[in-house]
Design a protein around this motif. Structure first.
Motif, PDB file in Angstrom:
ATOM      1  N   PHE A 140       1.015  -1.151   0.624  1.00 36.68           N
ATOM      2  CA  PHE A 140       0.379  -0.016   0.020  1.00 36.68           C
ATOM      3  C   PHE A 140       1.302   1.099  -0.013  1.00 36.68           C
ATOM      4  O   PHE A 140       0.390   2.176   0.289  1.00 36.68           O
ATOM      5  CB  PHE A 140      -1.006   0.452   1.028  1.00 36.68           C
ATOM      6  CG  PHE A 140      -0.559  -0.216   3.017  1.00 36.68           C
ATOM      7  CD1 PHE A 140      -0.214   0.653   3.083  1.00 36.68           C
ATOM      8  CD2 PHE A 140      -0.695  -1.600   3.437  1.00 36.68           C
ATOM      9  CE1 PHE A 140       0.836   0.739   4.591  1.00 36.68           C
ATOM     10  CE2 PHE A 140       0.266  -2.163   4.295  1.00 36.68           C
ATOM     11  CZ  PHE A 140       0.336  -0.972   5.728  1.00 36.68           C
ATOM     12  N   CYS A 141       2.572   0.788   0.004  1.00 39.26           N
ATOM     13  CA  CYS A 141       3.184   2.125  -0.273  1.00 39.26           C
ATOM     14  C   CYS A 141       4.426   1.348  -0.117  1.00 39.26           C
ATOM     15  O   CYS A 141       4.621  -0.038  -0.366  1.00 39.26           O
ATOM     16  CB  CYS A 141       3.050   2.959   0.969  1.00 39.26           C
ATOM     17  SG  CYS A 141       4.178   2.763   2.356  1.00 39.26           S
ATOM     18  N   SER A 142       5.464   2.254  -1.266  1.00 42.07           N
ATOM     19  CA  SER A 142       6.371   1.653  -1.823  1.00 42.07           C
ATOM     20  C   SER A 142       7.385   0.843  -0.639  1.00 42.07           C
ATOM     21  O   SER A 142       8.419   0.263  -0.786  1.00 42.07           O
ATOM     22  CB  SER A 142       7.727   2.457  -2.063  1.00 42.07           C
ATOM     23  OG  SER A 142       7.268   3.773  -0.935  1.00 42.07           O
ATOM     24  N   ASN A 143       6.863   1.334   0.352  1.00 46.25           N
ATOM     25  CA  ASN A 143       7.895   0.349   1.613  1.00 46.25           C
ATOM     26  C   ASN A 143       7.446  -0.859   3.111  1.00 46.25           C
ATOM     27  O   ASN A 143       7.947  -0.913   3.479  1.00 46.25           O
ATOM     28  CB  ASN A 143       8.604   1.295   2.812  1.00 46.25           C
ATOM     29  CG  ASN A 143       9.725   2.739   2.443  1.00 46.25           C
ATOM     30  OD1 ASN A 143       8.887   3.873   2.405  1.00 46.25           O
ATOM     31  ND2 ASN A 143      10.543   2.145   1.331  1.00 46.25           N
ATOM     32  N   LEU A 144       5.692  -0.306   2.348  1.00 43.12           N
ATOM     33  CA  LEU A 144       4.846  -1.040   3.951  1.00 43.12           C
ATOM     34  C   LEU A 144       3.522  -2.193   2.824  1.00 43.12           C
ATOM     35  O   LEU A 144       3.359  -0.966   1.619  1.00 43.12           O
ATOM     36  CB  LEU A 144       3.965  -0.487   4.867  1.00 43.12           C
ATOM     37  CG  LEU A 144       5.019   0.497   5.287  1.00 43.12           C
ATOM     38  CD1 LEU A 144       4.081   1.308   6.181  1.00 43.12           C
ATOM     39  CD2 LEU A 144       5.610  -0.576   6.270  1.00 43.12           C
ATOM     40  N   GLY A 145       3.238  -3.538   3.462  1.00 46.97           N
ATOM     41  CA  GLY A 145       2.962  -4.567   2.623  1.00 46.97           C
ATOM     42  C   GLY A 145       2.109  -5.289   3.544  1.00 46.97           C
ATOM     43  O   GLY A 145       2.891  -5.476   4.642  1.00 46.97           O
ATOM     44  N   PHE A 153       3.218  -8.935   8.065  1.00 44.49           N
ATOM     45  CA  PHE A 153       3.500  -7.480   8.210  1.00 44.49           C
ATOM     46  C   PHE A 153       5.133  -7.502   7.569  1.00 44.49           C
ATOM     47  O   PHE A 153       5.791  -7.888   7.926  1.00 44.49           O
ATOM     48  CB  PHE A 153       3.109  -6.682   9.038  1.00 44.49           C
ATOM     49  CG  PHE A 153       3.226  -5.412   8.968  1.00 44.49           C
ATOM     50  CD1 PHE A 153       2.420  -4.541   8.702  1.00 44.49           C
ATOM     51  CD2 PHE A 153       4.872  -4.953   9.063  1.00 44.49           C
ATOM     52  CE1 PHE A 153       3.169  -3.113   8.196  1.00 44.49           C
ATOM     53  CE2 PHE A 153       4.840  -3.300   9.093  1.00 44.49           C
ATOM     54  CZ  PHE A 153       4.379  -2.324   8.220  1.00 44.49           C
ATOM     55  N   VAL A 154       4.740  -6.800   6.059  1.00 41.79           N
ATOM     56  CA  VAL A 154       6.514  -6.086   5.071  1.00 41.79           C
ATOM     57  C   VAL A 154       6.453  -5.220   5.433  1.00 41.79           C
ATOM     58  O   VAL A 154       6.214  -4.142   4.971  1.00 41.79           O
ATOM     59  CB  VAL A 154       6.190  -7.156   4.042  1.00 41.79           C
ATOM     60  CG1 VAL A 154       7.211  -7.149   2.990  1.00 41.79           C
ATOM     61  CG2 VAL A 154       5.158  -8.354   3.287  1.00 41.79           C
ATOM     62  N   VAL A 155       8.653  -5.290   5.803  1.00 41.54           N
ATOM     63  CA  VAL A 155       8.653  -3.772   5.249  1.00 41.54           C
ATOM     64  C   VAL A 155       9.549  -3.888   4.021  1.00 41.54           C
ATOM     65  O   VAL A 155      10.203  -4.856   3.988  1.00 41.54           O
ATOM     66  CB  VAL A 155       9.703  -3.616   6.854  1.00 41.54           C
ATOM     67  CG1 VAL A 155      10.307  -1.811   6.605  1.00 41.54           C
ATOM     68  CG2 VAL A 155       9.016  -3.302   7.587  1.00 41.54           C
ATOM     69  N   ASN A 156      10.155  -3.550   3.032  1.00 43.38           N
ATOM     70  CA  ASN A 156      10.803  -2.885   1.733  1.00 43.38           C
ATOM     71  C   ASN A 156      11.768  -1.899   2.081  1.00 43.38           C
ATOM     72  O   ASN A 156      11.022  -0.731   2.821  1.00 43.38           O
ATOM     73  CB  ASN A 156       9.585  -2.748   0.298  1.00 43.38           C
ATOM     74  CG  ASN A 156       8.772  -3.808   0.299  1.00 43.38           C
ATOM     75  OD1 ASN A 156       9.408  -5.256   0.449  1.00 43.38           O
ATOM     76  ND2 ASN A 156       7.274  -3.076   0.102  1.00 43.38           N
ATOM     77  N   ALA A 160      12.017  -7.647   4.518  1.00 41.87           N
ATOM     78  CA  ALA A 160      12.097  -8.455   5.416  1.00 41.87           C
ATOM     79  C   ALA A 160      10.232  -8.193   6.417  1.00 41.87           C
ATOM     80  O   ALA A 160       9.525  -7.604   6.095  1.00 41.87           O
ATOM     81  CB  ALA A 160      12.731  -7.736   7.389  1.00 41.87           C
ATOM     82  N   LYS A 161       9.788  -9.932   6.902  1.00 38.15           N
ATOM     83  CA  LYS A 161       8.085  -9.783   7.148  1.00 38.15           C
ATOM     84  C   LYS A 161       8.513  -9.995   8.650  1.00 38.15           C
ATOM     85  O   LYS A 161       9.552 -11.597   8.888  1.00 38.15           O
ATOM     86  CB  LYS A 161       7.913 -10.292   5.977  1.00 38.15           C
ATOM     87  CG  LYS A 161       8.188 -11.836   5.586  1.00 38.15           C
ATOM     88  CD  LYS A 161       7.760 -12.705   4.569  1.00 38.15           C
ATOM     89  CE  LYS A 161       7.926 -13.752   4.540  1.00 38.15           C
ATOM     90  NZ  LYS A 161       7.556 -14.542   3.622  1.00 38.15           N
TER      91      LYS A 161
END
Length: 241
Positions: A75-80, A116-119, A129-130
């Protein structure tokens, strides 16, 4: 003024998220090693009254091959967010006691993993990482064979919970398909509610596992813990829509 400013940034974040938002699916497979191994049993050799040699059989039913399918949403470049479907193929341990006793214990699980994913995009390569929760449907059975025949113990319960997560990288193949490699882990020990025991003569009964019980409680024993924790490497593809 403060409320207006906060509202402005929330709206801006929402609009930027909507403009960036993308969906994807991942198809992966890999191999896991035992993590937090527990004792499964002992191999023994020798005869009663003489010298007996014992060898511990340790491990986790989480080791071995797994397959994963994942639906994701950035939902944004760094979070999913992701929802993974995990199938851990059966792993088997064999316990040999003397010449006429063999116990074969196997275990597997199917699970759902909301994470929860951090890009952290670095040019074309995207490390990530997730961390999340494993909602597992485990299965385990023991087959015991000796001179009297075969006896089976099938463990039962509903769903159980653990933790899952990992870290990896995405490498683009084209505009929609990416190669993915990630180190993953599962922290999960199953505590079944009961076991169905089928004896050598064909009769059966249900044994319940309780944290507290008395000597008057029939067919009741203390808790059993079955290990499924693992760490491993998965590879596959991610297809973005």
């Amino acid at each position: 003024m403060k409320n207006i400013t906060l509202s402005f940034f929330l709206i801006l974040f929402f609009l930027s998220s909507m403009s960036f938002a993308q969906y994807y699916v991942k198809l992966e497979g890999g191999y896991n090693l035992s993590l937090n191994s527990m004792n499964i049993g002992y191999n023994s050799s020798g005869s009663p009254g003489n010298y007996i040699y014992l060898e511990a059989v340790n491990g986790s039913f989480g080791q071995g091959v797994n397959f994963t399918g994942t639906f994701g949403y950035d939902f944004c470049s760094n979070l999913g967010l992701e929802l993974g479907l995990v199938y851990k193929l059966p792993t088997e341990f064999e316990i040999q006691e003397g010449d006429d006793f063999t116990a074969t214990w196997n275990g597997s699980f199917f699970g759902f993993a909301p994470t929860f994913v951090v890009n952290a995009p670095l040019g074309k390569i995207k490390p990530f990482a997730k961390i999340g929760i494993l909602i597992a449907l485990p299965a385990s059975e023991i087959e015991v064979t000796n001179s009297a025949g075969m006896q089976t113990i099938t463990y039962n319960s509903g769903i159980d919970f653990g933790l899952t997560g990992g870290a990896g990288i995405l490498v683009p193949i084209n505009t929609q398909i990416n190669f993915i490699a990630e180190m993953v882990f599962v922290s999960f020990t199953w505590k079944p509610d009961e076991a169905e025991v089928t004896y050598f003569d064909g009769t059966s009964e249900t044994i319940k596992f309780e944290d507290e019980f008395s000597s008057d409680d029939e067919n009741t024993q203390g808790p059993v813990f079955i290990p499924f924790s693992n760490v491993g490497l998965n590879v596959g593809v991610q297809i973005t829509f």
